[in-house]
Design a protein around this motif. Structure first.
Motif, short mmCIF file in Angstrom:
data_model
loop_
_atom_site.label_atom_id
_atom_site.label_comp_id
_atom_site.label_asym_id
_atom_site.label_seq_id
_atom_site.Cartn_x
_atom_site.Cartn_y
_atom_site.Cartn_z
N GLY A 78 0.64 -1.10 -0.23
CA GLY A 78 -0.12 0.22 -0.44
C GLY A 78 1.05 1.41 -0.09
O GLY A 78 0.12 2.03 0.36
N GLN A 79 2.40 1.60 -0.27
CA GLN A 79 3.31 2.46 -0.25
C GLN A 79 2.38 3.76 -0.88
O GLN A 79 2.27 4.69 -0.82
N SER A 98 0.74 -1.65 -5.34
CA SER A 98 1.02 0.36 -5.20
C SER A 98 1.75 1.66 -6.41
O SER A 98 2.28 1.78 -5.81
N THR A 99 2.86 0.26 -6.03
CA THR A 99 4.68 1.29 -6.93
C THR A 99 5.14 0.69 -7.60
O THR A 99 4.81 -1.20 -7.86
N THR A 100 5.80 0.48 -8.54
CA THR A 100 6.37 -0.13 -10.22
C THR A 100 7.97 0.53 -9.88
O THR A 100 8.12 1.72 -9.38
N HIS A 101 8.78 -0.23 -9.71
CA HIS A 101 10.42 0.66 -10.27
C HIS A 101 10.25 1.27 -11.25
O HIS A 101 10.12 0.95 -12.39
N ASN A 102 11.60 2.25 -11.06
CA ASN A 102 12.06 3.72 -12.45
C ASN A 102 13.10 2.27 -12.62
O ASN A 102 13.63 1.89 -12.59
N THR A 116 7.98 3.98 -7.48
CA THR A 116 7.35 5.08 -8.75
C THR A 116 6.07 4.58 -7.58
O THR A 116 5.60 3.31 -8.07
N LYS A 117 5.47 5.72 -7.38
CA LYS A 117 4.08 5.51 -6.03
C LYS A 117 2.30 5.89 -6.98
O LYS A 117 3.16 6.98 -6.91
N VAL A 134 -2.46 -7.14 -9.41
CA VAL A 134 -3.13 -5.63 -9.98
C VAL A 134 -2.19 -4.67 -10.10
O VAL A 134 -1.37 -4.45 -9.13
N LEU A 135 -1.27 -4.15 -10.86
CA LEU A 135 -0.39 -3.04 -11.19
C LEU A 135 -0.73 -1.35 -10.58
O LEU A 135 -1.64 -1.04 -11.15
#
Length: 174
Positions: A78-79, A98-102, A116-117, A134-135
């Motif tokens: 949940g960040q 709720s995040t992904t790597h740059n 990125t949040k 779920v991305l």
């Protein structure tokens, strides 16, 4: 009463308690996790069932509506924020991120580029099947179903059935 009682503990202690009682089964486990989530989450409605072996990170950024069920072995990160509406069923082994790597700078290792949040929004009356992913930054609109083993990379239309990797519209529910 129980939520107020457990709130005397620090947020850090309550998060540790949530981890400690992650595997507690039966009604006792459901009650303990509900009380802890109610005290930790951004908001938490009534009749929220979090079954055993559910991993919840950054619960302070997660909103739970009424009548939500999260089945065993799910992962909620949940960040970046997660909003779950009313009457939502999340089947086992589902991941909500709720995040992904740059990764845009090829001169810096991906692991060092930060994250990125982006909030995930799941509206009312949604069913996520087994092993759905779920991305971040996606929205699943009301009345929708996402089939087992699907990966949600884009927004899901209202009253629709989606499936696949990436998830694609199969048909309308109406």
């Amino acid at each position: 009463f129980l939520v107020k009682a457990v709130s005397v503990f620090s947020e850090k202690k309550r998060k540790k308690m949530l981890v400690k009682f992650r595997k507690t089964s039966g009604k006792k486990g459901l009650l303990i996790r509900y009380v802890l989530i109610k005290s930790l989450a951004k908001s938490c409605g009534d009749n929220v069932s979090i079954f055993e072996d559910v991993y919840i990170f950054s619960p302070e950024n997660i909103e739970f509506g009424d009548n939500v069920s999260i089945h065993p072995m799910c992962y909620l990160e949940g960040q970046g924020g997660i909003s779950i509406g009313n009457d939502v069923s999340i089947a086992h082994t589902t991941s909500i991120l709720s995040t992904t790597h740059n990764m845009d700078d090829d001169t810096i290792p991906i692991k060092d580029q930060g994250i990125t949040k982006k909030q995930v929004v799941i509206h009312d009356n949604v069913w996520l099947g087994c092993k759905v992913t779920v991305l971040c930054g996606t929205e699943i609109n009301s009345g929708s179903v996402v089939g087992a083993n699907s990966v949600v990379t884009k927004n899901i239309e209202q009253d629709s059935i989606y499936a696949g990797t990436p998830a694609r519209k199969i048909r309308s529910r109406r």
